[in-house]
Design a protein around this motif. Structure first.
Motif, PDB file in Angstrom:
ATOM      1  N   ILE A   1      -3.853  -1.163  -8.572  1.00 30.47           N
ATOM      2  CA  ILE A   1      -2.832  -1.907  -7.824  1.00 30.47           C
ATOM      3  C   ILE A   1      -3.228  -2.034  -6.357  1.00 30.47           C
ATOM      4  CG2 ILE A   1      -0.423  -1.889  -7.047  1.00 30.47           C
ATOM      5  CD1 ILE A   1       0.298  -0.491  -9.674  1.00 30.47           C
ATOM      6  N   ALA A   2      -3.742  -0.946  -5.791  1.00 28.12           N
ATOM      7  CA  ALA A   2      -4.164  -0.984  -4.393  1.00 28.12           C
ATOM      8  C   ALA A   2      -5.300  -1.987  -4.195  1.00 28.12           C
ATOM      9  CB  ALA A   2      -4.598   0.416  -3.947  1.00 28.12           C
TER      10      ALA A   2
ATOM     11  N   GLY B   1      -7.077  -7.269  -2.152  1.00 26.82           N
ATOM     12  CA  GLY B   1      -7.580  -8.613  -2.402  1.00 26.82           C
ATOM     13  C   GLY B   1      -6.644  -9.684  -1.893  1.00 26.82           C
ATOM     14  N   VAL B   2      -5.346  -9.457  -2.048  1.00 23.42           N
ATOM     15  CA  VAL B   2      -4.361 -10.427  -1.563  1.00 23.42           C
ATOM     16  C   VAL B   2      -4.386 -10.518  -0.038  1.00 23.42           C
ATOM     17  CG1 VAL B   2      -1.879 -10.911  -1.411  1.00 23.42           C
ATOM     18  CG2 VAL B   2      -2.880 -10.202  -3.587  1.00 23.42           C
ATOM     19  N   THR B   3      -4.539  -9.366   0.638  1.00 22.95           N
ATOM     20  CA  THR B   3      -4.653  -9.430   2.102  1.00 22.95           C
ATOM     21  C   THR B   3      -5.902 -10.200   2.510  1.00 22.95           C
ATOM     22  OG1 THR B   3      -5.888  -7.341   2.297  1.00 22.95           O
ATOM     23  CG2 THR B   3      -3.484  -7.195   2.366  1.00 22.95           C
ATOM     24  N   GLY B   4      -6.957 -10.092   1.699  1.00 27.45           N
ATOM     25  CA  GLY B   4      -8.183 -10.844   1.978  1.00 27.45           C
ATOM     26  C   GLY B   4      -7.966 -12.340   1.913  1.00 27.45           C
ATOM     27  N   ILE B   5      -7.166 -12.805   0.956  1.00 33.62           N
ATOM     28  CA  ILE B   5      -6.861 -14.239   0.858  1.00 33.62           C
ATOM     29  C   ILE B   5      -6.176 -14.716   2.136  1.00 33.62           C
ATOM     30  CG2 ILE B   5      -5.488 -15.978  -0.343  1.00 33.62           C
ATOM     31  CD1 ILE B   5      -5.872 -14.372  -2.909  1.00 33.62           C
ATOM     32  N   GLY B   6      -5.110 -14.015   2.516  1.00 34.78           N
ATOM     33  CA  GLY B   6      -4.370 -14.426   3.714  1.00 34.78           C
ATOM     34  C   GLY B   6      -5.216 -14.371   4.963  1.00 34.78           C
TER      35      GLY B   6
ATOM     36  N   PHE C   1       0.829  -1.218   0.000  1.00 30.90           N
ATOM     37  CA  PHE C   1       0.000   0.000   0.000  1.00 30.90           C
ATOM     38  C   PHE C   1       0.855   1.256   0.000  1.00 30.90           C
ATOM     39  CE2 PHE C   1      -3.442  -2.636   2.180  1.00 30.90           C
ATOM     40  CZ  PHE C   1      -4.244  -2.688   1.053  1.00 30.90           C
ATOM     41  N   ALA C   2       1.999   1.180   0.702  1.00 30.54           N
ATOM     42  CA  ALA C   2       2.856   2.364   0.825  1.00 30.54           C
ATOM     43  C   ALA C   2       3.572   2.695  -0.480  1.00 30.54           C
ATOM     44  CB  ALA C   2       3.890   2.143   1.934  1.00 30.54           C
TER      45      ALA C   2
END
Length: 427
Positions: free
Chosen positions: A319-320, A325-330, A311-312
C-alpha cells in the motif's frame, strides 16, 4: 551552395544529436543522484536511527540553494553553460569517489559524510541550473514541453527507480560500492555535454555594459516577482518544497522502522515512486491540454496531498508503494508543466538568474522543511509529519485555486500567440 532543404536537414540532425547527448548526461547524472539519495541515507541509518541525523543530511544537501543559488544563477548568465555542466559533474565525481575510498577503508563516518554532502550539493546546483538553461539554446521553443517531458521522465526513472534499486542491492553487497558507481556515472555526465559543439555563453545586448553580479541578481529577482503567474507559482513551490522535503527526508527511516523493510527492499520501495513518475511525465502534456494549466496544476497538488496523508494510515509495504507512486504522478505533472512554463516565459538573457531566483524558493525551503520534519518526528512520530504535510498541501491549493485558474488562462493565451507568430512566414 547549400539548399534550404539541406540546411533544414543539417539543423535537424545537429538538434537531434545534441538532445541525445543531453539525454545521456541526464540519464547518467540522475541515476547517480538516485543512488546517492538512497545510499547516503542508508549509510546514515547504519550509524544512527535518529530522525534528526537523516534530516540533517537532507538539510545539508539543499542548504547551498539558500547560500549560493542566486549567485550561481547570475553566473550562468555569464559562463558557458555547457562547460559549467562538465566541470560541476567532474567535481562531484571526485568528491564521491573519495567518499567511496574512505568507506572502503573503514572511515565512513557522519563527520566525513556531512561536509562532502554540502559540497556535493553545491556542485549539483551548478550542474542542474546549467542543464536547465542550456536546453532552450539547443531546440526551438515549440519543442520544449515534449523534450522536457522526455528528459524529466528520464530524470524520474533515474532518480526514483533505477538509482534506488541499484543502491539497495549494491549497499547490501558492500557499503562503498554504490558510491564507486556514482563516481563513474558522474564522469559520464561530464563527458556527454563536453561533446556538444558550440559556445553557450550568453551575450549581453550589443553595446550594453555588463552590470555587477549583485545588480544582475537583483534584476532576476525583480523580474520574477513582477511576473504575476511565476511569482505565485514560486511561492507555492516554496511551500511545497518545505512540506515535501520533510516527507522525503524521513522515507528511508519510515521504510526501515514502520514498514520493516531491509536495505534492499527499501530501495524497491523508493523505486515505486518512479512508476507513478513515469506515468506523470508521459501524461503531463496531455493533462494540461485536456484540463488547462490551472486545473492540471490544482489536480496535481490534490493528488500529492491525499497520497501523503495515506502514509500515516498504513504499515503495509504494498500500500505504501502504491501511495508513493501516486505522489510521483502528481509531482511530475506539476514539475513538467511549470518547467515548460518557465522556459517559455523567461527571456534567455536573464534565464539563469530568474531560474535560480525561482529555485531559491523551491530548494531554499528544503533544509528548513527537512529540519522541521526531523524535530516534529522526534517530538511526536513519523505519522504526524505525513498527516501535517498532506493537510497543508490541500490548504495551500485551496487558497491558490482561483488565481491559478486565471493565470493559467493568461499563459495559454501567450502560447497561442507565440505559436501563431512562429507559424507566420517571415516578412
Amino acid at each position: 551552395m547549400t539548399t534550404s532543404g539541406q540546411a533544414d536537414g543539417d539543423t535537424s540532425a545537429v538538434e537531434k544529436r545534441n538532445v541525445n547527448r543531453m539525454w545521456v548526461a541526464a540519464a547518467a547524472a540522475n541515476v547517480s543522484d538516485g543512488l546517492a539519495t538512497t545510499a547516503m541515507p542508508l549509510l546514515v541509518v547504519s550509524v544512527s536511527r535518529e530522525p534528526l541525523a537523516l534530516s540533517t543530511l537532507n538539510a545539508l544537501w539543499f542548504l547551498p540553494w539558500l547560500l549560493l543559488g542566486v549567485v550561481v544563477g547570475a553566473l550562468m548568465d555569464r559562463w558557458d553553460r555547457r562547460l559549467a555542466m562538465v566541470r560541476a559533474a567532474a567535481v562531484r565525481a571526485v568528491l564521491v569517489g573519495l567518499l567511496a575510498v574512505a568507506i572502503a577503508f573503514g572511515h565512513g563516518s557522519l563527520a566525513l559524510l556531512y561536509p562532502i554532502v554540502f559540497v556535493f550539493g553545491s556542485a549539483e546546483i551548478v550542474y542542474d541550473i546549467a542543464n536547465r538553461v542550456l536546453l532552450p539554446s539547443l531546440i526551438p521553443p515549440g519543442r520544449l514541453e515534449v523534450v522536457n517531458s522526455w528528459l524529466v521522465s528520464t530524470e524520474n526513472v533515474g532518480q526514483s527507480f533505477v538509482g534506488p534499486l541499484l543502491a539497495g542491492v549494491l549497499f547490501a553487497v558492500t557499503e562503498s560500492l554504490p558510491f564507486a558507481v556514482i563516481a563513474v556515472l558522474l564522469l559520464v555526465a561530464a563527458v556527454a555535454p563536453w561533446t556538444i559543439r558550440g559556445d553557450f555563453r550568453p551575450r549581453p545586448a550589443e553595446g550594453a555594459a555588463r552590470p555587477s553580479i549583485r545588480r544582475e541578481i537583483a534584476e532576476g529577482m525583480r523580474w520574477l516577482f513582477a511576473h504575476r503567474l511565476l511569482r505565485h507559482i514560486a511561492v507555492m513551490v516554496g511551500v511545497l518544497g518545505f512540506l515535501g522535503a520533510g516527507v522525503l527526508a524521513l522515507l528511508v527511516l519510515y521504510a526501515r522502522e514502520n514498514l520493516g523493510l531491509s536495505s534492499r527492499m527499501t530501495g524497491v520501495f523508493l523505486a515505486a515512486g518512479a512508476v507513478g513518475g513515469v506515468l506523470g511525465s508521459l501524461v503531463a502534456p496531455k493533462v494540461r491540454q485536456a484540463l488547462g494549466t490551472g486545473l492540471a496544476l490544482t489536480l496535481a497538488v490534490i493528488v500529492m496531498g491525499v497520497a501523503t496523508m495515506g502514509f500515516a494510515g498504513t504499515d503495509q509495504p504494498v500500500i505504501a508503494m502504491v501511495l508513493f507512486g501516486v505522489t510521483g504522478i502528481g509531482s511530475l505533472v506539476w514539475n513538467i508543466i511549470t518547467l515548460a512554463l518557465r522556459q517559455a516565459l523567461i527571456p534567455d538573457e536573464i534565464l539563469g538568474r530568474v531560474f535560480t531566483s525561482y529555485r531559491l524558493l523551491a530548494y531554499g525551503s528544503v533544509p528548513l522543511g527537512a529540519t522541521a520534519a526531523g524535530l516534529v518526528a522526534t517530538w511526536t512520530s513519523l505519522d504526524t509529519v505525513f498527516l501535517l504535510a498532506g493537510v497543508l498541501q490541500l490548504v495551500l491549493i485551496a487558497g491558490y485555486f482561483r488565481l491559478l485558474m486565471v493565470a493559467g488562462r493568461e499563459y495559454e493565451a501567450t502560447l497561442r500567440t507565440d505559436e501563431a507568430e512562429n507559424a507566420s512566414p517571415p516578412g
